[in-house]
Design a protein around this motif. Structure first.
Motif, mmCIF file in Angstrom:
data_model
loop_
_atom_site.group_PDB
_atom_site.id
_atom_site.type_symbol
_atom_site.label_atom_id
_atom_site.label_comp_id
_atom_site.label_asym_id
_atom_site.label_seq_id
_atom_site.Cartn_x
_atom_site.Cartn_y
_atom_site.Cartn_z
ATOM 1 N N GLY A 234 0.807 -1.206 0.000
ATOM 2 C CA GLY A 234 0.000 0.000 0.000
ATOM 3 C C GLY A 234 0.840 1.255 0.000
ATOM 4 N N VAL A 235 0.229 2.355 -0.460
ATOM 5 C CA VAL A 235 0.849 3.678 -0.461
ATOM 6 C C VAL A 235 -0.120 4.630 0.224
ATOM 7 N N PHE A 236 0.367 5.310 1.252
ATOM 8 C CA PHE A 236 -0.441 6.290 1.974
ATOM 9 C C PHE A 236 0.142 7.664 1.659
ATOM 10 N N ILE A 237 -0.652 8.493 0.975
ATOM 11 C CA ILE A 237 -0.193 9.809 0.533
ATOM 12 C C ILE A 237 -1.041 10.881 1.192
ATOM 13 N N THR A 238 -0.383 11.898 1.750
ATOM 14 C CA THR A 238 -1.100 12.970 2.428
ATOM 15 C C THR A 238 -0.422 14.311 2.180
ATOM 16 N N THR A 239 -1.182 15.378 2.414
ATOM 17 C CA THR A 239 -0.615 16.725 2.340
ATOM 18 C C THR A 239 -0.010 17.141 3.683
ATOM 19 N N SER A 240 -0.215 16.331 4.727
ATOM 20 C CA SER A 240 0.294 16.672 6.055
ATOM 21 C C SER A 240 1.592 15.910 6.328
ATOM 22 N N SER A 241 1.767 15.382 7.538
ATOM 23 C CA SER A 241 3.007 14.689 7.884
ATOM 24 C C SER A 241 2.698 13.480 8.763
ATOM 25 N N PHE A 242 3.703 12.626 8.953
ATOM 26 C CA PHE A 242 3.554 11.419 9.758
ATOM 27 C C PHE A 242 4.397 11.534 11.024
ATOM 28 N N SER A 243 3.857 11.028 12.114
ATOM 29 C CA SER A 243 4.630 10.984 13.352
ATOM 30 C C SER A 243 5.654 9.858 13.260
ATOM 31 N N SER A 244 6.628 9.874 14.181
ATOM 32 C CA SER A 244 7.617 8.789 14.209
ATOM 33 C C SER A 244 6.929 7.462 14.479
ATOM 34 N N GLY A 245 5.873 7.484 15.316
ATOM 35 C CA GLY A 245 5.131 6.258 15.600
ATOM 36 C C GLY A 245 4.456 5.695 14.369
ATOM 37 N N ALA A 246 3.928 6.571 13.529
ATOM 38 C CA ALA A 246 3.285 6.127 12.292
ATOM 39 C C ALA A 246 4.304 5.480 11.362
ATOM 40 N N ARG A 247 5.471 6.092 11.261
ATOM 41 C CA ARG A 247 6.513 5.528 10.394
ATOM 42 C C ARG A 247 7.027 4.200 10.944
ATOM 43 N N GLU A 248 7.143 4.117 12.244
ATOM 44 C CA GLU A 248 7.573 2.852 12.859
ATOM 45 C C GLU A 248 6.558 1.753 12.600
ATOM 46 N N GLU A 249 5.285 2.103 12.660
ATOM 47 C CA GLU A 249 4.232 1.113 12.418
ATOM 48 C C GLU A 249 4.291 0.613 10.972
ATOM 49 N N ALA A 250 4.528 1.535 10.034
ATOM 50 C CA ALA A 250 4.617 1.135 8.629
ATOM 51 C C ALA A 250 5.789 0.194 8.389
#
Length: 295
Positions: A234-250
């Protein structure tokens, strides 16, 4: 820049085209001067100058862009007019944090040696100047691309994302399609990498304010959507940003998930020519020493 800002001082929202025409009148340009084109032949010089003035003023927060093609003065802009009765230069704009942040973005890709060589330095070569201009132009356009993406309706943003992915080469052997607005179960688009649709990548596109941060639970929800679609990429695209926790989960989950935030989205749009058009192409020449030595 000050004449442009002064023209907007009545507080009315104006079309960029009207501002350009007003500046031609402000400087009493002749018909010939108004018709003068840039070396590329693609744009009038006066239109180019006013467009860049509006861009710099906007980057500093002195001008707002409430909608496409519309500009108006901000409260900061009014203050700037009062504080600078004669001229508003780039030096003046350096007093504003928003402009400093913009200039810092133009320097993010510079090496320490490049940072040590200002554009106005007599030792700067034409190549140095050209590269700096390209970096600065890129930072301006990336910011405007992101703002334009934010102004799109949700469906329009999803269409933009699918167009970008197609331009990046995905789905050439298959297809790239946006799912229906209702009942998409957390999936906004599907990339079929082969004609039969056996090799699929699932897309989620979220148009959020740039100051919003996407956290771990949102990525977990996307993982659930992938499981429901029996997909593993999957690809998750946003105009905002990701937290470190979100990136760790990915990174943690067994699925292959790529996260693209607003800054990277704008960079990809510029790199792949989505929502932009080339304005000027420059060729630099170097003396051919081999040619002369062979004579």
């Amino acid at each position: 820049m000050r004449p442009v800002l002064a023209h907007l001082s009545d507080g009315e929202s104006k079309r960029s085209r009207a501002v350009k025409d007003a500046m031609a009148a402000e400087f009493a340009l002749t018909d010939g001067e108004q018709a003068e084109l840039l070396p590329s032949g693609r744009q009038r010089t006066i239109d180019n100058r006013v467009a860049w003035a509006l861009t710099y003023l906007s980057q500093a927060g002195l001008v707002e862009r409430p909608q496409r093609g519309i500009v108006r003065i901000s409260d900061l802009g009014r203050q700037a007019l009062d504080a600078n009765p004669e001229q508003i230069s780039l030096k003046v704009l350096e007093k504003y944090p928003a402009y400093i942040a913009f200039r810092n973005r133009t320097r993010e890709v510079e090496t320490p040696a490049e940072k040590a060589l200002p554009a106005a330095e007599p030792s700067a070569t034409p190549q140095d100047l050209l590269e700096q201009a390209v970096r600065e132009n890129g930072a301006v356009i990336e910011n405007e691309l992101l703002q334009r993406a934010l102004a799109l309706p949700s469906i329009g943003f999803e269409d933009l994302v699918m167009k970008l992915l197609a331009e990046m080469g995905y789905g050439h052997a298959g297809r790239v399609e946006r799912t229906r607005a209702s009942g998409d179960a957390g999936i906004d688009g599907i990339i079929s990498q082969d004609p039969l649709g056996l090799d699929r990548i699932y897309v989620q596109a979220k148009r959020y304010a740039t100051d919003k941060v996407i956290h771990r639970p949102t990525i977990q929800s996307f993982v659930g959507a992938l499981m429901g679609a029996q997909g593993d990429r999957g690809v998750f695209i946003t105009t905002s940003s990701f937290s470190s926790g979100a990136r760790e989960e990915a990174e943690r989950v067994a699925f292959r998930i790529e996260l693209i935030d607003g800054a990277r989205l704008a960079q990809l749009m510029l790199r792949h020519g989505v929502g932009v058009q080339a304005e000027t192409t420059a060729t630099l020449y170097q003396l051919d020493e081999d040619f002369f030595e062979a004579l």
